[in-house]
Design a protein around this motif. Structure first.
Motif, PDB file in Angstrom:
ATOM      1  N   ARG A 174       0.843  -1.196   0.000  1.00 50.23           N
ATOM      2  CA  ARG A 174       0.000   0.000   0.000  1.00 50.23           C
ATOM      3  C   ARG A 174       0.875   1.241   0.000  1.00 50.23           C
ATOM      4  NH1 ARG A 174      -4.086  -0.454   4.276  1.00 50.23           N
ATOM      5  NH2 ARG A 174      -4.840  -1.881   2.714  1.00 50.23           N
TER       6      ARG A 174
ATOM      7  N   ILE B  77      -5.283  -3.994  -2.276  1.00 50.63           N
ATOM      8  CA  ILE B  77      -4.934  -4.411  -0.924  1.00 50.63           C
ATOM      9  C   ILE B  77      -4.044  -5.638  -1.040  1.00 50.63           C
ATOM     10  CG2 ILE B  77      -5.816  -5.348   1.225  1.00 50.63           C
ATOM     11  CD1 ILE B  77      -8.323  -3.658   0.742  1.00 50.63           C
ATOM     12  N   GLU B  78      -2.770  -5.467  -0.671  1.00 50.17           N
ATOM     13  CA  GLU B  78      -1.826  -6.564  -0.753  1.00 50.17           C
ATOM     14  C   GLU B  78      -1.192  -6.698   0.610  1.00 50.17           C
ATOM     15  OE1 GLU B  78       0.833  -5.957  -4.193  1.00 50.17           O
ATOM     16  OE2 GLU B  78      -0.464  -4.282  -4.651  1.00 50.17           O
ATOM     17  N   ASP B  79      -0.190  -7.558   0.702  1.00 45.72           N
ATOM     18  CA  ASP B  79       0.589  -7.583   1.917  1.00 45.72           C
ATOM     19  C   ASP B  79       1.147  -6.191   2.176  1.00 45.72           C
ATOM     20  OD1 ASP B  79       0.099 -10.222   2.198  1.00 45.72           O
ATOM     21  OD2 ASP B  79       2.145 -10.887   1.821  1.00 45.72           O
ATOM     22  N   ILE B  80       1.180  -5.814   3.430  1.00 47.41           N
ATOM     23  CA  ILE B  80       1.742  -4.523   3.794  1.00 47.41           C
ATOM     24  C   ILE B  80       3.235  -4.714   4.023  1.00 47.41           C
ATOM     25  CG2 ILE B  80       1.733  -2.727   5.558  1.00 47.41           C
ATOM     26  CD1 ILE B  80      -1.223  -2.976   5.730  1.00 47.41           C
ATOM     27  N   THR B  81       4.037  -3.971   3.284  1.00 45.94           N
ATOM     28  CA  THR B  81       5.491  -4.083   3.373  1.00 45.94           C
ATOM     29  C   THR B  81       6.066  -2.831   4.015  1.00 45.94           C
ATOM     30  OG1 THR B  81       5.892  -3.013   1.247  1.00 45.94           O
ATOM     31  CG2 THR B  81       5.474  -5.392   1.205  1.00 45.94           C
ATOM     32  N   PHE B  82       7.312  -2.935   4.468  1.00 43.34           N
ATOM     33  CA  PHE B  82       7.960  -1.755   5.032  1.00 43.34           C
ATOM     34  C   PHE B  82       8.108  -0.658   3.988  1.00 43.34           C
ATOM     35  CE2 PHE B  82       9.465  -4.901   8.185  1.00 43.34           C
ATOM     36  CZ  PHE B  82       8.989  -4.275   9.317  1.00 43.34           C
TER      37      PHE B  82
ATOM     38  N   ALA C 244       4.871   0.937   3.648  1.00 45.79           N
ATOM     39  CA  ALA C 244       4.595   1.761   4.824  1.00 45.79           C
ATOM     40  C   ALA C 244       5.325   3.093   4.723  1.00 45.79           C
ATOM     41  CB  ALA C 244       5.015   1.026   6.096  1.00 45.79           C
TER      42      ALA C 244
END
Lengths: 205, 205
Positions: free
Chosen positions: B33, B41-46, B49
Protein backbone atom coordinates in the motif's frame (compact mmCIF):
# COMPACT_ATOMS: atom_id res chain seq x y z
CA UNK A 1 0.45 -2.31 18.86
CA UNK A 2 3.37 -1.35 21.10
CA UNK A 3 4.88 -4.26 23.03
CA UNK A 4 7.61 -4.16 25.70
CA UNK A 5 10.61 -6.49 25.71
CA UNK A 6 8.85 -8.54 28.38
CA UNK A 7 5.71 -8.79 26.26
CA UNK A 8 3.36 -6.26 27.83
CA UNK A 9 1.10 -4.03 25.77
CA UNK A 10 -0.86 -2.42 28.62
CA UNK A 11 -0.51 -1.92 32.34
CA UNK A 12 -2.80 -3.13 35.10
CA UNK A 13 -4.68 0.12 35.62
CA UNK A 14 -5.94 3.05 33.57
CA UNK A 15 -6.27 6.59 34.90
CA UNK A 16 -6.99 9.94 33.30
CA UNK A 17 -3.33 10.90 33.65
CA UNK A 18 -1.93 7.50 32.60
CA UNK A 19 -4.16 5.92 29.96
CA UNK A 20 -1.71 3.01 29.62
CA UNK A 21 -1.07 2.58 33.34
CA UNK A 22 2.41 1.15 34.01
CA UNK A 23 2.89 0.81 30.27
CA UNK A 24 3.13 4.56 29.58
CA UNK A 25 6.81 4.04 28.66
CA UNK A 26 5.69 2.22 25.51
CA UNK A 27 4.63 5.38 23.74
CA UNK A 28 7.06 7.84 25.32
CA UNK A 29 9.10 9.59 22.68
CA UNK A 30 6.84 8.33 19.91
CA UNK A 31 7.28 11.50 17.95
CA UNK A 32 7.26 12.64 14.37
CA UNK A 33 4.29 12.91 12.09
CA UNK A 34 1.97 10.05 12.95
CA UNK A 35 -1.57 10.79 11.97
CA UNK A 36 -2.85 12.64 8.98
CA UNK A 37 -3.52 16.27 9.79
CA UNK A 38 -2.93 15.91 13.49
CA UNK A 39 0.19 16.81 15.42
CA UNK A 40 2.96 19.33 15.04
CA UNK A 41 5.26 19.47 12.07
CA UNK A 42 8.52 18.10 13.44
CA UNK A 43 11.41 16.18 12.02
CA UNK A 44 10.11 13.20 10.10
CA UNK A 45 11.32 9.99 11.72
CA UNK A 46 11.14 6.38 10.61
CA UNK A 47 8.86 5.59 13.53
CA UNK A 48 6.60 8.47 12.52
CA UNK A 49 6.66 7.25 8.94
CA UNK A 50 5.63 3.77 10.00
CA UNK A 51 2.87 5.24 12.14
CA UNK A 52 1.62 7.20 9.14
CA UNK A 53 0.07 3.92 7.97
CA UNK A 54 -2.46 4.50 10.73
CA UNK A 55 -5.30 5.72 8.54
CA UNK A 56 -4.24 4.48 5.09
CA UNK A 57 -7.22 2.70 3.58
CA UNK A 58 -8.94 2.27 6.94
CA UNK A 59 -12.70 2.83 6.98
CA UNK A 60 -13.55 1.83 10.53
CA UNK A 61 -11.85 0.89 13.83
CA UNK A 62 -12.92 -1.66 16.42
CA UNK A 63 -11.70 -1.02 19.97
CA UNK A 64 -12.25 -2.32 23.46
CA UNK A 65 -14.07 -0.21 26.02
CA UNK A 66 -10.87 0.54 27.97
CA UNK A 67 -9.41 2.27 24.93
CA UNK A 68 -12.45 4.58 24.91
CA UNK A 69 -12.36 5.48 28.58
CA UNK A 70 -11.45 4.49 32.14
CA UNK A 71 -15.01 3.75 33.26
CA UNK A 72 -16.50 0.30 33.84
CA UNK A 73 -20.04 -0.95 34.43
CA UNK A 74 -23.15 0.94 33.31
CA UNK A 75 -22.53 4.33 31.71
CA UNK A 76 -23.25 7.44 33.79
CA UNK A 77 -24.02 10.97 32.63
CA UNK A 78 -20.43 12.12 33.14
CA UNK A 79 -20.06 13.81 29.75
CA UNK A 80 -17.14 11.52 28.75
CA UNK A 81 -16.54 11.58 24.98
CA UNK A 82 -13.28 9.61 24.83
CA UNK A 83 -9.64 10.43 25.56
CA UNK A 84 -9.10 12.60 22.50
CA UNK A 85 -11.07 15.83 22.98
CA UNK A 86 -13.01 17.20 20.03
CA UNK A 87 -10.51 15.93 17.41
CA UNK A 88 -10.37 12.15 17.77
CA UNK A 89 -7.71 10.88 15.33
CA UNK A 90 -10.01 8.29 13.73
CA UNK A 91 -12.17 10.43 11.39
CA UNK A 92 -14.28 7.33 10.63
CA UNK A 93 -16.88 5.21 12.42
CA UNK A 94 -15.47 3.43 15.49
CA UNK A 95 -17.04 0.39 17.15
CA UNK A 96 -16.52 0.32 20.92
CA UNK A 97 -17.07 -3.20 22.29
CA UNK A 98 -18.96 -3.06 25.58
CA UNK A 99 -21.59 -5.06 27.44
CA UNK A 100 -23.44 -1.78 27.93
CA UNK A 101 -24.78 -0.49 24.62
CA UNK A 102 -25.74 3.18 24.27
CA UNK A 103 -26.45 5.81 21.62
CA UNK A 104 -23.60 6.76 19.23
CA UNK A 105 -21.40 9.81 19.88
CA UNK A 106 -20.50 11.85 16.79
CA UNK A 107 -17.78 14.45 16.15
CA UNK A 108 -17.45 17.11 13.48
CA UNK A 109 -14.32 15.48 11.98
CA UNK A 110 -16.17 12.32 10.95
CA UNK A 111 -15.46 10.22 14.02
CA UNK A 112 -18.59 8.40 15.27
CA UNK A 113 -18.37 6.03 18.24
CA UNK A 114 -20.86 3.14 18.09
CA UNK A 115 -21.28 1.04 21.25
CA UNK A 116 -21.81 -2.65 20.55
CA UNK A 117 -22.17 -5.79 22.65
CA UNK A 118 -20.94 -8.38 20.18
CA UNK A 119 -18.54 -11.23 19.43
CA UNK A 120 -15.46 -10.49 17.28
CA UNK A 121 -17.21 -12.04 14.27
CA UNK A 122 -20.35 -9.95 14.77
CA UNK A 123 -18.33 -6.79 15.37
CA UNK A 124 -16.36 -7.38 12.16
CA UNK A 125 -19.55 -7.93 10.17
CA UNK A 126 -21.00 -4.70 11.55
CA UNK A 127 -17.73 -2.85 10.80
CA UNK A 128 -17.88 -3.95 7.17
CA UNK A 129 -21.44 -2.65 6.94
CA UNK A 130 -20.27 0.72 8.25
CA UNK A 131 -17.41 0.99 5.73
CA UNK A 132 -17.99 -1.25 2.70
CA UNK A 133 -14.81 -2.03 0.78
CA UNK A 134 -12.46 -0.39 3.28
CA UNK A 135 -10.10 -2.07 5.71
CA UNK A 136 -10.96 -2.57 9.38
CA UNK A 137 -8.38 -1.69 12.04
CA UNK A 138 -8.47 -3.57 15.34
CA UNK A 139 -7.21 -0.70 17.44
CA UNK A 140 -6.70 -2.34 20.84
CA UNK A 141 -6.29 -2.71 23.72
CA UNK A 142 -4.34 -5.97 23.82
CA UNK A 143 -7.25 -7.98 25.22
CA UNK A 144 -9.42 -6.99 22.27
CA UNK A 145 -6.66 -7.67 19.74
CA UNK A 146 -6.06 -11.10 21.32
CA UNK A 147 -9.73 -11.99 20.89
CA UNK A 148 -9.54 -11.23 17.17
CA UNK A 149 -6.22 -13.09 16.86
CA UNK A 150 -7.69 -16.14 18.61
CA UNK A 151 -10.60 -16.10 16.14
CA UNK A 152 -8.16 -15.98 13.16
CA UNK A 153 -9.68 -12.67 12.05
CA UNK A 154 -6.42 -10.72 11.66
CA UNK A 155 -4.78 -10.50 8.22
CA UNK A 156 -2.03 -8.02 9.05
CA UNK A 157 -0.48 -6.94 12.33
CA UNK A 158 1.99 -4.12 12.92
CA UNK A 159 3.96 -4.59 16.15
CA UNK A 160 6.43 -2.14 17.60
CA UNK A 161 8.84 -3.80 20.05
CA UNK A 162 9.92 -1.03 22.39
CA UNK A 163 13.22 -1.41 24.30
CA UNK A 164 11.71 -1.06 27.75
CA UNK A 165 10.52 -3.49 30.39
CA UNK A 166 7.18 -3.04 32.16
CA UNK A 167 7.03 -5.93 34.61
CA UNK A 168 3.26 -6.14 34.99
CA UNK A 169 0.21 -5.73 32.83
CA UNK A 170 -1.56 -7.34 29.90
CA UNK A 171 0.45 -9.35 27.38
CA UNK A 172 -0.44 -9.29 23.71
CA UNK A 173 1.10 -12.64 22.71
CA UNK A 174 0.34 -15.41 25.18
CA UNK A 175 -0.80 -19.04 25.26
CA UNK A 176 0.49 -19.59 21.73
CA UNK A 177 -1.89 -17.01 20.26
CA UNK A 178 -1.37 -16.24 17.50
CA UNK A 179 0.71 -18.98 15.93
CA UNK A 180 3.69 -17.31 14.30
CA UNK A 181 3.69 -20.09 11.68
CA UNK A 182 0.47 -18.66 10.26
CA UNK A 183 2.20 -15.40 9.33
CA UNK A 184 5.02 -14.11 7.18
CA UNK A 185 6.90 -11.92 9.67
CA UNK A 186 9.36 -9.19 8.62
CA UNK A 187 11.34 -7.14 11.09
CA UNK A 188 13.37 -3.97 10.92
CA UNK A 189 15.11 -2.15 13.75
CA UNK A 190 15.03 1.61 13.46
CA UNK A 191 17.56 4.21 14.71
CA UNK A 192 15.22 4.88 17.66
CA UNK A 193 15.94 1.37 18.96
CA UNK A 194 12.41 0.20 18.26
CA UNK A 195 11.90 -2.94 16.20
CA UNK A 196 8.92 -2.82 13.87
CA UNK A 197 7.35 -6.08 12.74
CA UNK A 198 4.83 -6.62 9.97
CA UNK A 199 2.87 -9.86 10.25
CA UNK A 200 1.02 -10.78 7.05
CA UNK A 201 -1.13 -13.90 7.20
CA UNK A 202 0.15 -16.65 4.91
CA UNK A 203 -2.24 -17.41 2.11
CA UNK A 204 -3.13 -20.88 0.89
CA UNK A 205 -0.71 -22.47 -1.54
CA UNK B 1 12.98 10.09 -4.58
CA UNK B 2 14.35 6.76 -5.80
CA UNK B 3 18.09 6.75 -6.47
CA UNK B 4 20.20 3.94 -7.99
CA UNK B 5 23.49 2.77 -6.47
CA UNK B 6 25.27 4.79 -9.15
CA UNK B 7 23.29 7.91 -8.25
CA UNK B 8 20.70 8.15 -11.01
CA UNK B 9 17.11 9.17 -10.34
CA UNK B 10 15.90 9.33 -13.94
CA UNK B 11 16.96 8.06 -17.34
CA UNK B 12 17.86 10.04 -20.44
CA UNK B 13 14.53 9.70 -22.20
CA UNK B 14 10.83 9.53 -21.34
CA UNK B 15 8.26 7.60 -23.36
CA UNK B 16 4.67 6.67 -22.81
CA UNK B 17 5.69 3.09 -22.03
CA UNK B 18 8.72 4.00 -19.92
CA UNK B 19 8.05 7.18 -17.95
CA UNK B 20 11.43 6.85 -16.22
CA UNK B 21 13.40 5.84 -19.33
CA UNK B 22 16.40 3.66 -18.44
CA UNK B 23 15.58 4.17 -14.77
CA UNK B 24 12.38 2.08 -14.80
CA UNK B 25 14.19 -0.46 -12.58
CA UNK B 26 14.05 2.05 -9.73
CA UNK B 27 10.37 1.53 -9.09
CA UNK B 28 10.05 -2.10 -10.16
CA UNK B 29 8.65 -4.22 -7.35
CA UNK B 30 7.67 -1.14 -5.37
CA UNK B 31 4.60 -2.84 -4.01
CA UNK B 32 2.42 -2.70 -0.95
CA UNK B 33 0.00 0.00 0.00
CA UNK B 34 1.55 3.26 -1.08
CA UNK B 35 -1.02 5.94 -1.56
CA UNK B 36 -4.18 6.59 0.37
CA UNK B 37 -7.14 4.95 -1.27
CA UNK B 38 -5.30 3.90 -4.40
CA UNK B 39 -3.91 0.50 -5.22
CA UNK B 40 -4.84 -3.05 -4.42
CA UNK B 41 -4.93 -4.41 -0.92
CA UNK B 42 -1.83 -6.56 -0.75
CA UNK B 43 0.59 -7.58 1.92
CA UNK B 44 1.74 -4.52 3.79
CA UNK B 45 5.49 -4.08 3.37
CA UNK B 46 7.96 -1.75 5.03
CA UNK B 47 8.58 -0.03 1.70
CA UNK B 48 4.83 0.44 1.29
CA UNK B 49 4.59 1.76 4.82
CA UNK B 50 7.33 4.30 4.15
CA UNK B 51 5.60 5.32 0.95
CA UNK B 52 2.38 5.85 2.88
CA UNK B 53 3.93 9.13 4.05
CA UNK B 54 3.25 10.36 0.53
CA UNK B 55 0.18 12.42 1.30
CA UNK B 56 0.48 12.93 5.05
CA UNK B 57 0.03 16.62 5.76
CA UNK B 58 0.75 17.60 2.15
CA UNK B 59 -1.44 20.34 0.67
CA UNK B 60 0.23 20.87 -2.69
CA UNK B 61 2.94 19.36 -4.92
CA UNK B 62 5.44 21.13 -7.17
CA UNK B 63 6.71 19.08 -10.12
CA UNK B 64 8.75 19.56 -13.27
CA UNK B 65 7.06 19.38 -16.65
CA UNK B 66 8.61 15.97 -17.45
CA UNK B 67 6.81 14.44 -14.50
CA UNK B 68 3.53 15.64 -15.98
CA UNK B 69 4.13 14.36 -19.49
CA UNK B 70 6.62 13.45 -22.24
CA UNK B 71 5.95 16.55 -24.39
CA UNK B 72 8.29 19.54 -24.76
CA UNK B 73 7.86 22.98 -26.30
CA UNK B 74 4.51 24.72 -26.74
CA UNK B 75 1.47 22.66 -25.73
CA UNK B 76 -0.67 21.15 -28.47
CA UNK B 77 -4.32 20.07 -28.36
CA UNK B 78 -3.42 16.40 -27.82
CA UNK B 79 -5.81 15.83 -24.89
CA UNK B 80 -2.95 14.91 -22.52
CA UNK B 81 -4.05 15.13 -18.86
CA UNK B 82 -0.98 13.60 -17.18
CA UNK B 83 0.29 10.03 -16.75
CA UNK B 84 -2.28 9.01 -14.17
CA UNK B 85 -5.66 8.73 -15.92
CA UNK B 86 -8.71 10.17 -14.18
CA UNK B 87 -7.46 9.34 -10.66
CA UNK B 88 -4.19 11.21 -10.20
CA UNK B 89 -2.78 10.23 -6.79
CA UNK B 90 -2.30 13.82 -5.63
CA UNK B 91 -5.84 14.90 -4.67
CA UNK B 92 -4.55 18.43 -4.11
CA UNK B 93 -3.40 21.37 -6.24
CA UNK B 94 -0.22 20.58 -8.19
CA UNK B 95 2.11 23.20 -9.69
CA UNK B 96 3.74 22.08 -12.95
CA UNK B 97 6.82 24.18 -13.70
CA UNK B 98 6.99 25.00 -17.42
CA UNK B 99 8.05 27.87 -19.64
CA UNK B 100 4.69 27.49 -21.38
CA UNK B 101 1.86 28.52 -19.08
CA UNK B 102 -1.69 27.38 -19.81
CA UNK B 103 -5.09 27.04 -18.13
CA UNK B 104 -5.38 24.65 -15.13
CA UNK B 105 -6.62 21.06 -15.55
CA UNK B 106 -8.95 19.82 -12.81
CA UNK B 107 -10.05 16.30 -11.78
CA UNK B 108 -12.99 15.11 -9.73
CA UNK B 109 -10.74 13.74 -6.96
CA UNK B 110 -9.38 17.17 -6.04
CA UNK B 111 -6.26 17.15 -8.20
CA UNK B 112 -5.79 20.45 -10.08
CA UNK B 113 -2.71 20.99 -12.25
CA UNK B 114 -1.57 24.63 -12.42
CA UNK B 115 1.06 25.50 -15.05
CA UNK B 116 3.56 28.08 -13.88
CA UNK B 117 6.70 29.69 -15.31
CA UNK B 118 8.51 30.61 -12.11
CA UNK B 119 11.66 30.35 -10.04
CA UNK B 120 11.75 27.86 -7.15
CA UNK B 121 11.15 30.71 -4.69
CA UNK B 122 8.17 32.03 -6.64
CA UNK B 123 6.73 28.55 -7.10
CA UNK B 124 7.00 27.90 -3.37
CA UNK B 125 5.28 31.18 -2.55
CA UNK B 126 2.44 30.31 -4.95
CA UNK B 127 2.21 26.80 -3.49
CA UNK B 128 1.76 28.23 -0.01
CA UNK B 129 -1.02 30.44 -1.30
CA UNK B 130 -2.76 27.39 -2.75
CA UNK B 131 -2.56 25.42 0.51
CA UNK B 132 -2.06 27.71 3.52
CA UNK B 133 -0.63 25.93 6.54
CA UNK B 134 0.00 22.63 4.76
CA UNK B 135 3.31 21.14 3.69
CA UNK B 136 4.61 21.40 0.13
CA UNK B 137 6.01 18.30 -1.56
CA UNK B 138 8.67 18.75 -4.25
CA UNK B 139 7.65 15.74 -6.30
CA UNK B 140 10.41 15.57 -8.90
CA UNK B 141 11.92 14.84 -11.31
CA UNK B 142 15.50 15.04 -10.09
CA UNK B 143 16.28 18.23 -12.00
CA UNK B 144 13.44 20.02 -10.25
CA UNK B 145 14.39 18.65 -6.84
CA UNK B 146 18.01 19.73 -7.40
CA UNK B 147 16.88 23.30 -8.12
CA UNK B 148 15.05 23.46 -4.80
CA UNK B 149 17.99 21.83 -2.98
CA UNK B 150 20.40 24.34 -4.52
CA UNK B 151 18.16 27.17 -3.28
CA UNK B 152 18.13 25.71 0.28
CA UNK B 153 14.35 25.35 0.12
CA UNK B 154 14.12 21.70 1.23
CA UNK B 155 13.52 20.92 4.91
CA UNK B 156 13.05 17.16 4.65
CA UNK B 157 14.05 14.67 1.97
CA UNK B 158 13.09 10.99 1.74
CA UNK B 159 15.53 9.01 -0.42
CA UNK B 160 15.18 5.37 -1.36
CA UNK B 161 18.50 3.84 -2.42
CA UNK B 162 17.56 0.99 -4.75
CA UNK B 163 20.08 -1.86 -5.27
CA UNK B 164 20.30 -1.50 -9.04
CA UNK B 165 22.67 0.31 -11.38
CA UNK B 166 21.37 2.41 -14.26
CA UNK B 167 24.51 3.64 -16.00
CA UNK B 168 23.07 6.76 -17.62
CA UNK B 169 20.57 9.44 -16.78
CA UNK B 170 20.03 12.32 -14.41
CA UNK B 171 21.71 12.28 -11.02
CA UNK B 172 19.96 13.69 -7.97
CA UNK B 173 23.04 14.46 -5.86
CA UNK B 174 25.83 16.12 -7.85
CA UNK B 175 28.28 19.01 -7.60
CA UNK B 176 28.07 18.92 -3.81
CA UNK B 177 24.37 19.75 -3.81
CA UNK B 178 23.03 19.46 -1.25
CA UNK B 179 25.67 19.57 1.44
CA UNK B 180 25.11 16.56 3.67
CA UNK B 181 26.47 18.58 6.60
CA UNK B 182 23.31 20.70 6.49
CA UNK B 183 21.12 17.70 7.31
CA UNK B 184 20.62 15.11 10.02
CA UNK B 185 20.58 11.88 7.97
CA UNK B 186 19.11 8.62 9.27
CA UNK B 187 19.23 5.37 7.29
CA UNK B 188 17.53 2.04 7.56
CA UNK B 189 17.85 -0.93 5.22
CA UNK B 190 14.63 -2.87 4.73
CA UNK B 191 14.12 -6.58 3.97
CA UNK B 192 13.55 -5.62 0.30
CA UNK B 193 17.18 -4.54 0.04
CA UNK B 194 16.26 -0.89 -0.33
CA UNK B 195 17.86 1.64 2.00
CA UNK B 196 15.57 4.46 3.05
CA UNK B 197 17.10 7.73 4.18
CA UNK B 198 15.41 10.62 5.95
CA UNK B 199 17.24 13.93 5.62
CA UNK B 200 16.01 16.57 8.08
CA UNK B 201 17.62 20.00 7.80
CA UNK B 202 19.65 20.91 10.88
CA UNK B 203 18.19 23.82 12.78
CA UNK B 204 20.18 26.67 14.25
CA UNK B 205 21.75 26.02 17.66
Amino acid sequence: MFVSLDGFAAGTYVTLEEPFGEAMALTRGHDGRAIHGIGNIEDITFDGAMASMFDQGIGVEIMGRRKFGPQSGPWTEDGWRGWWGEEPPFRTPVIVLTHHEREPIAFDNGTVFHFLDASPQEALRRARELAPGADVRIGGGPTTVREFLAADLVDTMHLVIVPVTIGVGTRLLEDGIPSAEDFDIRSVTLPSGRTHQLWNRRRGD
